[in-house]
Design an enzyme around this catalytic site. Structure first.
Site, short mmCIF file in Angstrom:
data_model
loop_
_atom_site.label_atom_id
_atom_site.label_comp_id
_atom_site.label_asym_id
_atom_site.label_seq_id
_atom_site.Cartn_x
_atom_site.Cartn_y
_atom_site.Cartn_z
N CYS A 134 -7.41 -2.08 -45.67
CA CYS A 134 -7.77 -1.52 -46.98
C CYS A 134 -9.28 -1.53 -47.25
CB CYS A 134 -7.03 -2.26 -48.09
SG CYS A 134 -5.25 -2.21 -47.87
N HIS A 267 -10.92 -1.06 -54.49
CA HIS A 267 -9.69 -0.69 -53.78
C HIS A 267 -8.53 -0.71 -54.78
CE1 HIS A 267 -6.38 -0.51 -51.13
NE2 HIS A 267 -6.08 -1.80 -51.19
N ASN A 297 -0.94 1.98 -53.59
CA ASN A 297 -1.98 1.48 -52.70
C ASN A 297 -1.98 2.33 -51.43
OD1 ASN A 297 -3.49 0.05 -50.83
ND2 ASN A 297 -2.59 -1.94 -51.31
O1 UT7 Z 1 -4.12 -3.70 -50.10
C1 UT7 Z 1 -4.59 -4.98 -49.81
C2 UT7 Z 1 -4.73 -5.76 -50.99
N1 UT7 Z 1 -3.40 -6.10 -51.50
C3 UT7 Z 1 -3.33 -6.64 -52.69
O2 UT7 Z 1 -4.33 -6.76 -53.36
C4 UT7 Z 1 -2.02 -7.15 -53.17
C5 UT7 Z 1 -2.22 -8.43 -53.92
N2 UT7 Z 1 -1.02 -9.02 -54.48
C6 UT7 Z 1 -0.37 -8.43 -55.52
O3 UT7 Z 1 -0.71 -7.36 -55.96
C7 UT7 Z 1 0.77 -9.20 -56.15
O4 UT7 Z 1 0.81 -10.51 -55.64
C8 UT7 Z 1 2.15 -8.51 -55.96
C9 UT7 Z 1 2.20 -7.26 -56.79
C10 UT7 Z 1 2.40 -8.21 -54.52
C11 UT7 Z 1 3.26 -9.46 -56.46
O5 UT7 Z 1 3.05 -9.82 -57.81
P1 UT7 Z 1 3.17 -11.32 -58.28
O6 UT7 Z 1 2.92 -11.35 -59.71
O7 UT7 Z 1 2.26 -12.13 -57.38
O8 UT7 Z 1 4.69 -11.62 -58.03
P2 UT7 Z 1 5.35 -12.76 -57.14
O9 UT7 Z 1 5.15 -12.50 -55.70
O10 UT7 Z 1 4.90 -14.08 -57.68
O11 UT7 Z 1 6.88 -12.58 -57.50
C12 UT7 Z 1 7.36 -12.89 -58.80
C13 UT7 Z 1 8.84 -12.60 -58.85
C14 UT7 Z 1 9.61 -13.24 -57.71
O12 UT7 Z 1 10.84 -13.69 -58.23
P3 UT7 Z 1 11.07 -15.24 -58.55
O13 UT7 Z 1 10.85 -15.96 -57.26
O14 UT7 Z 1 10.03 -15.59 -59.59
O15 UT7 Z 1 12.47 -15.28 -59.05
C15 UT7 Z 1 9.87 -12.10 -56.77
O16 UT7 Z 1 11.02 -12.28 -56.00
O17 UT7 Z 1 9.07 -11.18 -58.75
C16 UT7 Z 1 10.05 -10.96 -57.73
N3 UT7 Z 1 9.77 -9.65 -57.15
C17 UT7 Z 1 10.29 -8.51 -57.61
N4 UT7 Z 1 11.15 -8.25 -58.62
C18 UT7 Z 1 11.48 -6.97 -58.84
C19 UT7 Z 1 8.96 -9.36 -56.12
N5 UT7 Z 1 8.95 -8.04 -55.90
C20 UT7 Z 1 9.77 -7.48 -56.82
C21 UT7 Z 1 10.17 -6.17 -57.08
N6 UT7 Z 1 11.01 -5.96 -58.11
N7 UT7 Z 1 9.71 -5.11 -56.38
#
Ligand code: UT7
Length: 340
Positions: A134, A267, A297
């Protein structure tokens, strides 16, 4: 080196320019657009639960474009490149350097840049790919700027082109809702007046595992997992930290301050990271160019896609100062400060 030396060298170098400057931008999105609702329905059919609310709240993404099966990065790059060349008001034959930033090349080799060069109907100039995921466009632009300022090139086509949909595991809801396909391009020209003001690139391979596609080819087989893996929270934390630091560093190199930035183009991965970066630079949110909502993205394509969108809709004007910031797998990051 004297004039005579230059002429007697086997590959005469172009006259070195003091600066490089963007003289045209272009972009292309594959026509197939999936809103969150479309994707949620598609995933539900395979038993994968997600929702428009979750995706919008956690990422800011509302839609993405996916290339049809068989469409390659160079095919997305071609219309983006043509649009940038047209906007620059030059002929493709003037391009003596092509750098394509991509992690989803058409083939293992030759490079997507060589394939794009042929599709543009030109030959002879240098062409190669840059693989910095990225951060790829910021890396490619920095390399092109350096080559122009040393006289190795006069007119460079710098492209970010990705078909990230090829790498997605549609059974993994934590990643498959985040990415999209597309291409963006700029023409960078030698110039007597400053365009690119300062650049800075970084990498830290200790974090290779937090965002990767670990598979590889061996004896005609794919070994390892060929689909994208991401520890989203680890990437999030690293991204927030490095983006502010690298932005401040290029501002200092250029002798400018955050108040000089007219537009910020980070990005486009997550609106929460983008807002955080904008606030840390003390910029109002209306100086932030946002396309992540409509494109998702698109990895190396995200910055040139956003730049072209804002140039074409008239927000970014000639003379404006723009900060580009990349961050992604590797772990890699970097920034480019430029006057358009
Ligand atoms: O391109 C390179 C750069 N990439 C980035 O910058 C990405 C950086 N990271 C992010 O953007 C975020 O970390 C994400 C968008 C990937 C995830 O967001 P988050 O707020 O960090 O969520 P999380 O991983 O802490 O997940 C929270 C909850 C989890 O459930 P529990 O364990 O709290 O019950 C996940 O299982 O959200 C759940 N979850 C979803 N729920 C519905 C994860 N993906 C989904 C989904 N739909 N698609």
């Amino acid at each position: 080196m004297t004039q005579t030396d230059q002429h007697s060298s086997p590959q005469p170098a172009a006259q070195a320019a003091r600066y490089s400057r963007i003289i045209g931008t272009g972009s292309f999105l594959p026509p197939k657009r999936l809103s969150n609702h479309d994707l949620v329905a598609q995933l539900a059919a395979d038993g994968i639960e997600t929702s428009d609310e979750w995706i919008v709240e956690r990422t800011g993404i509302r839609a993405r474009h996916f290339a049809e099966t068989g469409v390659t990065a160079s095919e997305l790059a071609l219309p983006a490149a043509r649009a940038a060349i047209e906007a620059a008001g030059i002929s493709a034959s003037e391009i003596d350097l092509i750098i394509v930033a991509t992690s989803t090349p058409d083939m293992v080799f030759p490079s997507t840049a060589c394939l794009l060069q042929h599709k543009l109907g030109i030959a002879g100039g240098a062409a190669f790919d840059v693989q910095a995921v990225c951060s790829g466009f910021v890396y490619a632009l920095t390399v092109a700027d350096s080559m122009i300022r040393t006289g190795a090139a006069r007119k460079a086509l710098v492209v970010g082109a990705e078909v990230f949909s090829r790498l997605l595991d549609f059974k993994d809801r934590t990643t498959c809702v985040l990415f999209g396909d597309g291409a963006g391009a700029v023409v960078l020209s030698a110039s007597d007046t400053p365009g690119i003001l300062a650049t800075e690139l970084h990498a830290d391979g200790r974090h290779a595992g937090i965002l990767c596609v670990p598979g590889s080819l061996h004896g005609g087989q794919v070994t390892g997992d060929p689909l994208l893996k991401m520890d989203g929270q680890a990437v999030f934390k690293l991204a927030v930290g490095v983006l502010d630091k690298v932005a401040r560093s290029v501002l200092e190199k250029a002798g400018r301050s955050d108040a000089d930035i007219d537009w910020l183009i980070p990005h486009q991965a997550n609106i929460r990271i983008m807002h955080g970066t904008c606030k840390k630079l003390k910029l109002p949110l209306d100086k932030l160019i946002v396309t992540v909502d409509q494109h998702g993205n698109t990895s190396a394509a995200s910055i040139p896609l956003a730049l072209d969108a804002a140039v074409r809709d008239g927000r970014i004007k000639p003379g404006d100062t723009v900060m580009l910031e990349g961050v992604g797998g590797g772990f890699t990051w970097g920034a480019v400060l430029l006057d358009l």
